[in-house]
Design a protein around this motif. Structure first.
Motif, PDB file in Angstrom:
ATOM      1  N   ALA A 124      -3.972   7.352  -4.518  1.00 26.03           N
ATOM      2  CA  ALA A 124      -3.393   8.652  -4.851  1.00 26.03           C
ATOM      3  C   ALA A 124      -4.370   9.813  -4.663  1.00 26.03           C
ATOM      4  O   ALA A 124      -3.975  10.886  -4.202  1.00 26.03           O
ATOM      5  CB  ALA A 124      -2.869   8.636  -6.290  1.00 26.03           C
ATOM      6  N   THR A 125      -5.638   9.623  -5.003  1.00 25.59           N
ATOM      7  CA  THR A 125      -6.611  10.711  -4.852  1.00 25.59           C
ATOM      8  C   THR A 125      -6.745  11.118  -3.396  1.00 25.59           C
ATOM      9  O   THR A 125      -6.794  12.306  -3.077  1.00 25.59           O
ATOM     10  CB  THR A 125      -7.985  10.302  -5.427  1.00 25.59           C
ATOM     11  OG1 THR A 125      -7.830   9.975  -6.812  1.00 25.59           O
ATOM     12  CG2 THR A 125      -8.994  11.428  -5.306  1.00 25.59           C
ATOM     13  N   LEU A 139       2.312   6.675  -9.303  1.00 25.45           N
ATOM     14  CA  LEU A 139       3.361   6.022 -10.078  1.00 25.45           C
ATOM     15  C   LEU A 139       3.690   4.631  -9.521  1.00 25.45           C
ATOM     16  O   LEU A 139       3.759   3.649 -10.271  1.00 25.45           O
ATOM     17  CB  LEU A 139       4.619   6.895 -10.096  1.00 25.45           C
ATOM     18  CG  LEU A 139       5.810   6.319 -10.846  1.00 25.45           C
ATOM     19  CD1 LEU A 139       5.497   6.182 -12.329  1.00 25.45           C
ATOM     20  CD2 LEU A 139       7.031   7.197 -10.638  1.00 25.45           C
ATOM     21  N   LEU A 140       3.881   4.538  -8.216  1.00 27.40           N
ATOM     22  CA  LEU A 140       4.260   3.261  -7.616  1.00 27.40           C
ATOM     23  C   LEU A 140       3.121   2.231  -7.691  1.00 27.40           C
ATOM     24  O   LEU A 140       3.376   1.046  -7.931  1.00 27.40           O
ATOM     25  CB  LEU A 140       4.718   3.469  -6.172  1.00 27.40           C
ATOM     26  CG  LEU A 140       6.055   4.197  -6.033  1.00 27.40           C
ATOM     27  CD1 LEU A 140       6.294   4.589  -4.587  1.00 27.40           C
ATOM     28  CD2 LEU A 140       7.201   3.363  -6.583  1.00 27.40           C
ATOM     29  N   PRO A 195       0.839  -1.209   0.000  1.00 26.92           N
ATOM     30  CA  PRO A 195       0.000   0.000   0.000  1.00 26.92           C
ATOM     31  C   PRO A 195       0.876   1.262   0.000  1.00 26.92           C
ATOM     32  O   PRO A 195       1.169   1.825   1.056  1.00 26.92           O
ATOM     33  CB  PRO A 195      -0.812  -0.143   1.281  1.00 26.92           C
ATOM     34  CG  PRO A 195       0.021  -1.005   2.176  1.00 26.92           C
ATOM     35  CD  PRO A 195       0.843  -1.881   1.269  1.00 26.92           C
ATOM     36  N   PHE A 196       1.322   1.661  -1.177  1.00 28.95           N
ATOM     37  CA  PHE A 196       2.286   2.755  -1.273  1.00 28.95           C
ATOM     38  C   PHE A 196       1.760   4.068  -0.700  1.00 28.95           C
ATOM     39  O   PHE A 196       2.508   4.814  -0.077  1.00 28.95           O
ATOM     40  CB  PHE A 196       2.745   2.947  -2.723  1.00 28.95           C
ATOM     41  CG  PHE A 196       3.651   1.860  -3.195  1.00 28.95           C
ATOM     42  CD1 PHE A 196       4.920   1.712  -2.663  1.00 28.95           C
ATOM     43  CD2 PHE A 196       3.235   0.963  -4.164  1.00 28.95           C
ATOM     44  CE1 PHE A 196       5.764   0.701  -3.078  1.00 28.95           C
ATOM     45  CE2 PHE A 196       4.068  -0.055  -4.594  1.00 28.95           C
ATOM     46  CZ  PHE A 196       5.335  -0.190  -4.057  1.00 28.95           C
ATOM     47  N   GLY A 197       0.479   4.378  -0.891  1.00 30.68           N
ATOM     48  CA  GLY A 197      -0.072   5.610  -0.331  1.00 30.68           C
ATOM     49  C   GLY A 197       0.067   5.652   1.172  1.00 30.68           C
ATOM     50  O   GLY A 197       0.472   6.659   1.763  1.00 30.68           O
ATOM     51  N   LEU A 198      -0.247   4.560   1.810  1.00 29.73           N
ATOM     52  CA  LEU A 198      -0.142   4.472   3.266  1.00 29.73           C
ATOM     53  C   LEU A 198       1.315   4.565   3.704  1.00 29.73           C
ATOM     54  O   LEU A 198       1.652   5.304   4.641  1.00 29.73           O
ATOM     55  CB  LEU A 198      -0.770   3.165   3.755  1.00 29.73           C
ATOM     56  CG  LEU A 198      -0.884   2.996   5.255  1.00 29.73           C
ATOM     57  CD1 LEU A 198      -1.788   4.067   5.854  1.00 29.73           C
ATOM     58  CD2 LEU A 198      -1.427   1.617   5.587  1.00 29.73           C
ATOM     59  N   LEU A 199       2.200   3.843   3.036  1.00 29.05           N
ATOM     60  CA  LEU A 199       3.618   3.866   3.396  1.00 29.05           C
ATOM     61  C   LEU A 199       4.236   5.246   3.209  1.00 29.05           C
ATOM     62  O   LEU A 199       4.951   5.745   4.089  1.00 29.05           O
ATOM     63  CB  LEU A 199       4.397   2.835   2.573  1.00 29.05           C
ATOM     64  CG  LEU A 199       4.091   1.369   2.856  1.00 29.05           C
ATOM     65  CD1 LEU A 199       4.808   0.467   1.857  1.00 29.05           C
ATOM     66  CD2 LEU A 199       4.481   1.007   4.275  1.00 29.05           C
ATOM     67  N   LEU A 200       3.966   5.872   2.077  1.00 30.89           N
ATOM     68  CA  LEU A 200       4.566   7.179   1.797  1.00 30.89           C
ATOM     69  C   LEU A 200       4.074   8.257   2.763  1.00 30.89           C
ATOM     70  O   LEU A 200       4.870   9.075   3.235  1.00 30.89           O
ATOM     71  CB  LEU A 200       4.288   7.593   0.347  1.00 30.89           C
ATOM     72  CG  LEU A 200       4.978   6.760  -0.727  1.00 30.89           C
ATOM     73  CD1 LEU A 200       4.482   7.144  -2.111  1.00 30.89           C
ATOM     74  CD2 LEU A 200       6.494   6.903  -0.641  1.00 30.89           C
ATOM     75  N   THR A 201       2.785   8.270   3.044  1.00 26.20           N
ATOM     76  CA  THR A 201       2.265   9.287   3.967  1.00 26.20           C
ATOM     77  C   THR A 201       2.756   9.038   5.385  1.00 26.20           C
ATOM     78  O   THR A 201       3.029   9.981   6.129  1.00 26.20           O
ATOM     79  CB  THR A 201       0.724   9.356   3.938  1.00 26.20           C
ATOM     80  OG1 THR A 201       0.175   8.054   4.174  1.00 26.20           O
ATOM     81  CG2 THR A 201       0.226   9.894   2.598  1.00 26.20           C
TER      82      THR A 201
END
Length: 177
Positions: free
Chosen positions: A25-26, A42-43, A1-7
């Motif tokens: 992403a949204t 992207l990821l 879950p890239f959104g969760l990891l990045l944030t």
């Protein structure tokens, strides 16, 4: 879950507690971090492309790549480590298009960008672009891939059921609001 990891790495609010609660992403964009939203998009897309490319190493037929892509898509939407509550799959869907029929990325993007520009609704743009994809794939002669994307489209629409209800009631949030 890239959104969760990045944030989480960026120290922003828990993504699941804002906006739609989605990990995509949204919703990352709702944190105010356009850079993280772009990276998430992207990821998440490359997750699908990588699966297709690795699956494609198994043989010349498209089936192993399609099965790997389906796995990446379902894994994004139903991640075990998030109690099966993941994203809606649009970015991963796009990544699968890129990996299986690259020209479809341009078709999908043109539909999404055009509709988003006209309506300012990300969800509506995604819904229309996903609905068009199996049809275009079929007409381009990619019947097996079109059937896969028909299944992915049905799942994507199901994951967007709340968005569809809000679109119909006129309460869906617009891009930038």
């Amino acid at each position: 879950p890239f959104g969760l990891l990045l944030t989480k790495l960026a120290g922003t609010t828990d993504l699941r507690s804002i906006g739609s609660g989605n990990i995509g992403a949204t919703n990352v964009l709702r944190t105010g971090r356009k850079d993280l939203a772009a990276a998430t998009l992207l990821l998440d897309a490359l997750k699908g492309t990588a699966a297709v490319m690795i699956g494609g190493l198994i043989g010349n037929a498209p089936e192993p790549a399609m099965i790997a892509g389906l796995g990446a898509f379902l894994g994004h939407i139903f991640p075990v480590w998030l109690k099966f509550r993941g994203g809606k799959g649009v970015a991963t869907y796009v990544g699968l298009l890129l990996g299986l029929v690259p020209v479809m990325l341009a078709v999908f993007a043109a539909i999404w960008i055009g509709l988003a520009y006209l309506t300012r609704y990300s969800s509506l743009s995604a819904l229309v672009a996903t609905a068009a994809s199996p049809v275009v794939l079929w007409f381009l002669g990619h019947e097996k891939v079109a059937l896969l994307f028909l299944v992915l489209t049905v799942i994507t629409w199901w994951k967007h059921s709340a968005n569809i209800s809000r679109l119909l009631s006129g309460t869906e949030s617009k891009i930038g609001s």
